[in-house]
Design an enzyme around this catalytic site. Structure first.
Site, PDB file in Angstrom:
ATOM      1  N   GLU A 190      -9.175  -2.129  27.133  1.00 42.23           N
ATOM      2  CA  GLU A 190      -7.795  -2.533  26.818  1.00 42.23           C
ATOM      3  C   GLU A 190      -7.723  -4.055  26.612  1.00 42.23           C
ATOM      4  O   GLU A 190      -6.655  -4.631  26.636  1.00 42.23           O
ATOM      5  CB  GLU A 190      -6.877  -2.096  27.973  1.00 42.23           C
ATOM      6  CG  GLU A 190      -5.415  -1.923  27.671  1.00 42.23           C
ATOM      7  CD  GLU A 190      -4.642  -1.523  28.940  1.00 42.23           C
ATOM      8  OE1 GLU A 190      -5.269  -1.249  29.973  1.00 42.23           O
ATOM      9  OE2 GLU A 190      -3.390  -1.491  28.883  1.00 42.23           O
ATOM     10  N   HIS A 225      -6.983  -4.168  21.511  1.00 46.08           N
ATOM     11  CA  HIS A 225      -5.838  -4.482  20.649  1.00 46.08           C
ATOM     12  C   HIS A 225      -5.931  -5.924  20.154  1.00 46.08           C
ATOM     13  O   HIS A 225      -6.436  -6.810  20.857  1.00 46.08           O
ATOM     14  CB  HIS A 225      -4.517  -4.316  21.412  1.00 46.08           C
ATOM     15  CG  HIS A 225      -4.262  -2.935  21.910  1.00 46.08           C
ATOM     16  ND1 HIS A 225      -4.078  -1.870  21.065  1.00 46.08           N
ATOM     17  CD2 HIS A 225      -4.138  -2.437  23.177  1.00 46.08           C
ATOM     18  CE1 HIS A 225      -3.852  -0.778  21.785  1.00 46.08           C
ATOM     19  NE2 HIS A 225      -3.896  -1.094  23.071  1.00 46.08           N
ATOM     20  N   ARG A 263      -1.637  -4.811  18.233  1.00 49.35           N
ATOM     21  CA  ARG A 263      -1.066  -4.944  19.581  1.00 49.35           C
ATOM     22  C   ARG A 263      -0.103  -3.794  19.850  1.00 49.35           C
ATOM     23  O   ARG A 263       0.879  -3.602  19.115  1.00 49.35           O
ATOM     24  CB  ARG A 263      -0.310  -6.278  19.631  1.00 49.35           C
ATOM     25  CG  ARG A 263       0.299  -6.569  20.974  1.00 49.35           C
ATOM     26  CD  ARG A 263       0.961  -7.945  20.979  1.00 49.35           C
ATOM     27  NE  ARG A 263       1.002  -8.432  22.340  1.00 49.35           N
ATOM     28  CZ  ARG A 263       0.979  -9.694  22.696  1.00 49.35           C
ATOM     29  NH1 ARG A 263       0.928 -10.628  21.781  1.00 49.35           N
ATOM     30  NH2 ARG A 263       1.008 -10.037  23.957  1.00 49.35           N
ATOM     31  N   ALA A 264      -0.358  -3.045  20.912  1.00 45.27           N
ATOM     32  CA  ALA A 264       0.431  -1.834  21.155  1.00 45.27           C
ATOM     33  C   ALA A 264       1.874  -2.157  21.538  1.00 45.27           C
ATOM     34  O   ALA A 264       2.816  -1.512  21.073  1.00 45.27           O
ATOM     35  CB  ALA A 264      -0.231  -1.002  22.247  1.00 45.27           C
ATOM     36  N   SER A 265       2.048  -3.167  22.370  1.00 44.99           N
ATOM     37  CA  SER A 265       3.409  -3.461  22.833  1.00 44.99           C
ATOM     38  C   SER A 265       4.287  -3.984  21.707  1.00 44.99           C
ATOM     39  O   SER A 265       5.512  -3.916  21.779  1.00 44.99           O
ATOM     40  CB  SER A 265       3.374  -4.474  23.977  1.00 44.99           C
ATOM     41  OG  SER A 265       2.851  -5.705  23.527  1.00 44.99           O
ATOM     42  N   HIS A 321      -0.344   6.446  22.734  1.00 51.17           N
ATOM     43  CA  HIS A 321      -0.082   5.089  23.223  1.00 51.17           C
ATOM     44  C   HIS A 321       1.361   4.686  22.928  1.00 51.17           C
ATOM     45  O   HIS A 321       1.729   4.476  21.779  1.00 51.17           O
ATOM     46  CB  HIS A 321      -1.041   4.095  22.573  1.00 51.17           C
ATOM     47  CG  HIS A 321      -1.297   2.874  23.431  1.00 51.17           C
ATOM     48  ND1 HIS A 321      -0.286   2.119  23.974  1.00 51.17           N
ATOM     49  CD2 HIS A 321      -2.454   2.297  23.839  1.00 51.17           C
ATOM     50  CE1 HIS A 321      -0.821   1.130  24.677  1.00 51.17           C
ATOM     51  NE2 HIS A 321      -2.130   1.216  24.625  1.00 51.17           N
ATOM     52  N   TYR A 349       3.539   2.757  30.081  1.00 56.29           N
ATOM     53  CA  TYR A 349       2.223   3.169  29.568  1.00 56.29           C
ATOM     54  C   TYR A 349       1.643   4.305  30.417  1.00 56.29           C
ATOM     55  O   TYR A 349       1.196   5.331  29.897  1.00 56.29           O
ATOM     56  CB  TYR A 349       1.231   1.994  29.598  1.00 56.29           C
ATOM     57  CG  TYR A 349       1.364   0.963  28.488  1.00 56.29           C
ATOM     58  CD1 TYR A 349       2.561   0.774  27.806  1.00 56.29           C
ATOM     59  CD2 TYR A 349       0.280   0.164  28.133  1.00 56.29           C
ATOM     60  CE1 TYR A 349       2.671  -0.189  26.810  1.00 56.29           C
ATOM     61  CE2 TYR A 349       0.376  -0.792  27.126  1.00 56.29           C
ATOM     62  CZ  TYR A 349       1.570  -0.976  26.475  1.00 56.29           C
ATOM     63  OH  TYR A 349       1.666  -1.920  25.491  1.00 56.29           O
ATOM     64  N   HIS A 368      -5.713   4.345  29.595  1.00 55.61           N
ATOM     65  CA  HIS A 368      -5.413   3.926  30.958  1.00 55.61           C
ATOM     66  C   HIS A 368      -5.889   4.987  31.939  1.00 55.61           C
ATOM     67  O   HIS A 368      -5.174   5.410  32.845  1.00 55.61           O
ATOM     68  CB  HIS A 368      -3.912   3.645  31.121  1.00 55.61           C
ATOM     69  CG  HIS A 368      -3.331   2.946  29.932  1.00 55.61           C
ATOM     70  ND1 HIS A 368      -2.480   3.550  29.060  1.00 55.61           N
ATOM     71  CD2 HIS A 368      -3.563   1.705  29.432  1.00 55.61           C
ATOM     72  CE1 HIS A 368      -2.189   2.714  28.067  1.00 55.61           C
ATOM     73  NE2 HIS A 368      -2.826   1.587  28.266  1.00 55.61           N
ATOM     74  N   HIS A 380     -10.990   0.975  23.200  1.00 56.97           N
ATOM     75  CA  HIS A 380      -9.590   0.606  23.367  1.00 56.97           C
ATOM     76  C   HIS A 380      -9.425  -0.913  23.410  1.00 56.97           C
ATOM     77  O   HIS A 380      -9.487  -1.528  24.480  1.00 56.97           O
ATOM     78  CB  HIS A 380      -9.054   1.249  24.660  1.00 56.97           C
ATOM     79  CG  HIS A 380      -7.571   1.094  24.872  1.00 56.97           C
ATOM     80  ND1 HIS A 380      -6.918   1.657  25.953  1.00 56.97           N
ATOM     81  CD2 HIS A 380      -6.617   0.448  24.167  1.00 56.97           C
ATOM     82  CE1 HIS A 380      -5.630   1.349  25.897  1.00 56.97           C
ATOM     83  NE2 HIS A 380      -5.422   0.606  24.830  1.00 56.97           N
TER      84      HIS A 380
END
Lengths: 341, 341
Positions: free
Chosen positions: A283, A8, A71-73, A178, A194, A223, A6
C-alpha cells in the site's frame, strides 16, 4: 522477483491536484469540463515524484515491481457527476500509464474506474477496456461504495455490476475492491472506511452466487482482507449456519494482500488463509507513513513481516511472486514473454 | 468465577416477537401504541426459554454469570419512531430484568437504549437511569448507527452523545458499542455491520478527545474489537501520523471482548491487546450457532480458546472475572457484597 500488488501514485506532481481543483470548480458544467486543459507534467517531474518515494522504497525494501494505480483516496467518486468522474479517471490513468512507460521494470498499471453514485456499472467498462488494451494495464480498482461512506450502491453480488464483470472476464483483468475517501464523518478513510469495505465485500461474496455466474472473475481484497482473517471462524460459522458453501469455494476467486502493519497480524493472515490466496502488498506510499518505534522500521514495510515469518521458502516465493503472476494473468504473460526475449 | 460479558436474550418467548409485530403495525400512531397490551409471558415460559439454551450452555461450557441484554439485532432502532423505540426498549429491558430476578446468580442486566435516527441522545438517558436504579442493571448497549446501516448519526466523539455519557458517568455504567440489524442490503448484520461498527468506533476514539472530557467513561468494543487487533499496527501508525496520543492512552477507557470464533484469532487478540483490556465474552446464544468441524466444538464456545491459550493463570483469571468486575463497577460492588453475606 518481488511483486508488490498494491501501490498507489500518492506522490503525483501538484499539477494533478491543481487540475482536480479546476475540475471540481467546473461544477459539472459539461462545456467547462471539456475546455479544461489536461495537467502539464513533464517526464522529469514524474521521475522526480517517484525517485525519492516509490522507487527509493523499492530499492531500500527489496521489491522489484509494483502493481500501480492512481491514488485511491483521490478517486472520490462521490464528487461531481459521471462526466467529471470519467475525465478524472482518464487523466489519472494516463498519468499512471506514463509512469509505467518510464519505468517498465518497476511499475505495471491498474486503473481507477469512472464510477458515480446511481450510474450503471456498465459505464465503467469502456475505461477499463481502454486501460487494458491501449495502456497495457492488468486490472482495476473497483469501488463498492461510490457514495463515499453512505453505501447507496447494491452489493457486489448484484446484477448491477455484471456488465463490468463481463468486461473484466473478457479482458482477464481482476479487480482490487477499493473504496475511496469518506465524506461521512463517522468513517475515517484509511482507518475505518477502507477496512470496513474489505470486510463487507467478503461477506457479500459469502451471501451471493457471483462466482457461479463468473467462474473466472477474480477479486483482491486489500488491507489483509479487512477483519476477515481475524474473524475467519466467524465467517466459516456464518457460511455454515446460512447453508452456504464452505469458504474454500470462494478462494478460487478471492485473494488477500498483505497490507497489515505488524508482525502478529501478518502471522495470523499467513496461518489462517491458504498461501495461494495471499499476494504481497504494501500500500506504499500509502495509509501509514511513519516508523514503528517498536520495530524501528516503517509500519508499511510489510516485506519484513513476511521475511520474518516461519513460512517455508516456496510459500514466501508464492506470496512474493507466483500468486501475483497467476492472479493477474496479463502480468504473468508479460513477465514470461519478457524472460523469453 | 467465569463472567461472560456479552450475552443476549435471543431465545425470548414468542410473545415478545408478537408484541413487536403488533407494535410495528401501529405505524407510529401514539394512541394505538399506548393501547398495546404488553406481552404476557409467565415465569415458567422464561425458565423454559433459558433452561435449554443459555443456562444449559453456561453449565456445559463452565461459565457462571452472563452480562445479559436484549437481542441486539432486534433493537432495530431504525424501525418506527421515538415512541416506538422507547416502548420496545422498556418491554425488552423489563423482560431481561425478570430473567435476572429469576436467576440472580446466572444473569445480570445490561439495557437496550431507546434510540432513533435524528433523535437527541439525551432522550436515551432516562431509560438507562430507570434500568440501573430500578432494575439493577449495570450498563447499556449503545448503537452508534440507529439508522441501521446508513450511518447518519454523528461520530461517538461528537457532543451529540454527551448528555448520555453524562448519565453513564453519573451511574458508573459502561456501554458496549453495539449496532443492531442492518436495513442496508450491502451489510450483512452479524457478518459485516457488527464488525464494521466495532472498527469504526475505535477509529473515532483515536480521532477524538472524548476521554479528556469524560475520563471515567468506559466502552466495551465487542466481537474482539472488530478489525482492530488484527490491524493494531495500522492503528498505532495512524495515531502516530495524525499526532494523536499513543493507543495505550485509550486503553483506560476502551475494552474488547473475546467474541472471536477460532483459536488463531483469540491468540492474536491475547498477544496484541493488554490482558487488562480483554473481557471474556461469547455472544451466545448469538451470531454463530453451529459446531466447527475443525474443532468438534461450537464456534462460539470462546472459553475453550482462552483455556487453550498460553496465557498464565492470573491473566486468564483477569479475562474471565477480574476485568469484568473492574469495568462494570456495579457488578464488582454487587459480587463483593454478595461474598460478604
Amino acid at each position: 522477483m518481488i511483486i508488490d500488488c498494491h501501490g498507489h501514485y500518492t506522490t503525483a506532481p501538484k499539477a494533478l491536484e491543481d487540475f482536480r481543483e479546476a475540475q471540481i470548480a467546473c461544477d459539472c458544467d459539461a462545456h467547462r469540463l471539456a475546455a479544461l486543459i489536461r495537467p502539464r507534467i513533464s517526464d522529469d517531474e514524474i521521475r522526480e515524484s517517484l525517485e525519492g518515494a516509490q522507487l527509493k522504497l523499492q530499492r531500500e525494501r527489496g521489491s522489484d515491481l509494483t502493481v500501480f494505480s492512481p491514488r485511491a483516496s483521490a478517486m472520490a467518486h462521490h464528487v461531481g457527476d459521471e462526466a467529471t468522474s470519467l475525465q478524472w479517471s482518464q487523466v489519472c490513468n494516463d498519468l499512471v500509464a506514463r509512469v509505467c512507460r518510464l519505468y517498465p521494470d518497476n511499475f505495471v498499471g491498474v486503473c481507477q474506474l469512472p464510477q458515480s453514485p446511481g450510474v450503471p456499472a456498465a459505464h465503467s467498462a469502456a475505461e477499463l477496456e481502454r486501460c487494458v488494451t491501449e495502456l497495457g494495464f492488468i486490472g482495476c480498482n473497483l469501488n463498492p461504495d461510490p457514495s463515499g461512506g453512505f453505501w447507496t450502491a447494491p452489493p457486489l453480488t448484484d446484477r448491477h455490476w455484471y456488465p463490468l464483470y463481463e468486461k473484466m472476464v473478457e479482458l482477464d483483468a481482476p479487480a482490487m475492491v477499493h473504496v475511496s475517501a469518506s465524506c461521512n464523518p463517522v468513517f475515517h478513510a484509511t482507518g475505518a472506511h477502507y477496512i470496513n469495505a474489505d470486510t463487507t465485500a467478503f461477506m457479500q461474496f459469502i451471501q451471493g452466487d457471483l462466482f457461479k455466474d463468473f467462474p473466472t472473475l477474480k477479486f483482491i481484497i486489500p488491507h489483509g482482507g479487512g477483519a476477515v482473517p481475524y474473524h475467519w471462524g466467524r465467517y466459516r460459522g456464518l457460511a455454515q449456519d446460512m447453508k452456504r458453501p464452505p469458504l474454500s469455494e470462494l478462494l478460487g476467486n478471492v485473494f488477500f494482500d498483505t497490507c497489515v502493519y505488524h508482525q502478529a497480524g501478518i502471522d495470523l493472515l499467513l496461518k489462517v488463509i491458504p498461501v495461494e490466496n495471499i499476494l504481497f502488498g504494501s500500500e506504499m506510499v500509502g495509509a501509514v507513513r511513519g516508523i514503528d518505534p517498536e520495530s524501528g522500521h516503517n509500519y508499511d514495510d510489510t516485506k519484513r513481516y513476511i521475511d520474518a515469518s516461519a513460512l517455508p521458502a516456496a510459500a514466501k516465493s508464492a506470496i512474493f511472486e507466483g500468486n501475483a503472476r497467476r492472479v493477474f494473468p496479463r502480468l504473468g504473460a508479460r513477465l514470461k514473454a519478457r524472460a523469453n526475449i
